[in-house]
Design an enzyme around this catalytic site. Structure first.
Site, short mmCIF file in Angstrom:
data_model
loop_
_atom_site.label_atom_id
_atom_site.label_comp_id
_atom_site.label_asym_id
_atom_site.label_seq_id
_atom_site.Cartn_x
_atom_site.Cartn_y
_atom_site.Cartn_z
N ASP A 1 -37.66 -7.92 20.07
CA ASP A 1 -36.51 -9.23 20.02
C ASP A 1 -35.12 -8.45 19.67
O ASP A 1 -34.16 -8.39 20.80
CB ASP A 1 -37.45 -10.54 18.90
CG ASP A 1 -37.72 -11.13 19.83
OD1 ASP A 1 -37.16 -11.58 21.53
OD2 ASP A 1 -38.24 -12.22 19.83
N ASP B 1 -32.67 -13.85 26.48
CA ASP B 1 -33.83 -14.27 25.33
C ASP B 1 -33.97 -12.64 25.49
O ASP B 1 -34.88 -12.64 26.81
CB ASP B 1 -34.50 -15.53 26.62
CG ASP B 1 -35.62 -15.77 25.33
OD1 ASP B 1 -35.95 -15.39 24.21
OD2 ASP B 1 -36.46 -16.98 25.17
N GLU C 1 -31.07 -15.29 21.54
CA GLU C 1 -31.60 -15.82 20.81
C GLU C 1 -31.45 -15.51 18.94
O GLU C 1 -31.92 -16.41 18.37
CB GLU C 1 -33.34 -16.20 20.49
CG GLU C 1 -33.95 -16.79 20.50
CD GLU C 1 -35.41 -16.71 20.86
OE1 GLU C 1 -36.47 -17.80 20.39
OE2 GLU C 1 -35.79 -16.53 21.53
N ILE D 1 -37.07 -11.60 24.34
CA ILE D 1 -38.50 -11.82 24.85
C ILE D 1 -38.38 -12.85 25.26
O ILE D 1 -38.88 -14.11 23.48
CB ILE D 1 -39.68 -10.35 23.44
CG1 ILE D 1 -39.26 -9.37 23.73
CG2 ILE D 1 -40.86 -11.36 23.89
CD1 ILE D 1 -40.27 -8.76 22.90
N ASP D 2 -39.61 -13.56 25.68
CA ASP D 2 -39.41 -15.40 26.68
C ASP D 2 -40.49 -15.05 26.64
O ASP D 2 -41.31 -14.50 27.18
CB ASP D 2 -38.99 -15.19 27.91
CG ASP D 2 -39.28 -17.31 27.96
OD1 ASP D 2 -39.67 -18.00 27.00
OD2 ASP D 2 -39.17 -17.30 29.32
N THR E 1 -43.53 -15.47 23.58
CA THR E 1 -43.94 -14.90 22.46
C THR E 1 -45.61 -14.45 22.40
O THR E 1 -45.79 -13.32 22.32
CB THR E 1 -43.49 -15.60 20.40
OG1 THR E 1 -42.27 -15.45 20.55
CG2 THR E 1 -44.38 -15.17 19.42
N ASP F 1 -33.96 -20.19 27.68
CA ASP F 1 -35.63 -20.40 28.08
C ASP F 1 -35.30 -20.86 30.07
O ASP F 1 -36.36 -20.69 30.65
CB ASP F 1 -35.84 -21.14 27.68
CG ASP F 1 -36.75 -20.83 25.49
OD1 ASP F 1 -36.45 -19.27 26.26
OD2 ASP F 1 -36.96 -21.55 25.24
#
Length: 354
Positions: A45, A133, A68, A135-136, A138, A293
């Site tokens: 991230d 984002d 984020e 890393i959308d 997780t 998101d």
């Protein structure tokens, strides 16, 4: 405006950040489910956010960014900061032209933290604001399933550019979705980047380690019989109401098993016709979706010929801050059947409320 420069910077930045996340998975994530501060997700991230914001700020220094992550943890944790710094340095491209476009490498660990913290914008309805984002998805990332690196540009509250890097989606647009898409997708022959500019349609291209590959137009699949639809939903029951969505599918006559996958890869999959409908209905009253998101996926589906609204049929409103607080849930479907889907969604939710 054509937004050609914005699209080029966004695509190159997302591609480079996606390569970083793949390196993190290969080196650190296999078999890991930890969510502590040194987890692969944390490392990926922060690293991806630093790379993307550095590229945006170098090219568009007056733009705001809603990201984020923020870097206070890194400023306090020298070991974690050094790990991420090493990864960011390794992720600089060896292609001079691309490197120039992306603003060149970050100069120091402090500069990396400063870049991450440029993502603190409150959002809003005025000016140019990027939603990011890094890393959308997780848990999808951790298990080798679906995740996405997501970036969108909003101008005066309207999404104008959207890019999704989906490293574990198959290259073939026509490959139908099935239950196996949600896990163990890290073999070769995968990795697709999706993009759209308002009014210019949606495109997909294979991801690479260097210059951008050739793109092709994508579109939603023509759906004459809604009972034959494939619908996508989140893997996690905490993110989306599986029970309500199953009832809606049943009322629509859909008999295929739902396809559960993480991240905005769901938007990408229906945009290119591998699936048809995406349902994300709230599991609790008052939950506010985050703009990062949904912003890129919303535009890509709409430019591919789809319709995206909340559960009440309202367009998603990205102009009021870091969340979609005036919306409840998400329904994405081909334009021809969207009203039919919304009618059933409203019916099911109304019966539940009684």
């Amino acid at each position: 405006m054509s937004y050609s420069k914005e699209l080029q910077v966004a695509e190159l930045a997302v591609q480079r950040a996606t390569l970083l996340t793949k390196r993190v998975f290969q080196e650190k994530a296999k078999g890991t489910v930890s969510k502590d501060d040194k987890s692969p997700v944390t490392i990926g991230d922060f690293g991806a956010q630093a790379l993307i914001i550095n590229a945006i700020h170098a090219n568009f220094p007056d733009d705001e960014i809603v990201g984020e992550e923020e870097a206070s943890t890194l400023r306090e944790n020298t070991e974690l900061r050094s790990q991420i710094w090493d990864l960011v340095q390794k992720s600089s491209l060896n292609h001079d032209e691309s490197e120039k476009i992306l603003g060149g490498p970050l100069k120091s660990q402090d500069a990396m933290c400063d870049a991450i913290d440029l993502g603190r914008s409150a959002g809003g309805s005025k000016g140019r604001i990027w939603a990011l984002d890094p890393i959308d998805g997780t848990k999808g990332f951790l298990r080798g399933g679906q995740y996405a690196v997501c970036l969108a540009l909003m101008v005066d509250g309207q999404v104008k550019v959207g890019v999704l890097g989906c490293p574990n989606l198959p290259l073939d647009d026509s490959q139908a979705l099935d239950a196996g898409i949600g896990a163990d997708q890290t073999s070769e022959g995968r990795g697709v980047m999706f993009s759209a500019v308002e009014g210019q349609g949606a495109k997909a291209r294979p991801m690479s380690e260097g210059a951008l590959q050739s793109s092709h137009a994508i579109s939603m699949k023509a759906l004459s019989d809604i009972s034959q639809a494939t619908f996508c939903e989140s893997v996690e029951a905490g993110h989306s109401s599986h029970g309500d969505q199953a009832t809606i599918a049943q009322k629509l006559g859909i008999t295929k098993e739902s396809v559960r996958m993480d991240s905005q890869a769901k938007y990408a999959s229906i945009a290119r016709g591998a699936g048809d409908i995406y349902l994300r209905l709230p599991v609790k009253k008052g939950y506010e979706e985050k703009i990062w998101d949904h912003a890129a996926g919303d535009l890509i589906v709409r430019e591919a010929g789809g319709q995206v609204t909340d559960a009440n049929g309202k367009r998603l409103d990205f102009s009021i801050g870091r969340t979609l607080r005036d919306n409840s849930g998400v329904v994405a479907a081909p334009k021809a059947v969207h009203d039919q889907v919304i009618a059933v969604v409203k019916e099911v939710l109304a019966n539940k409320a009684q």
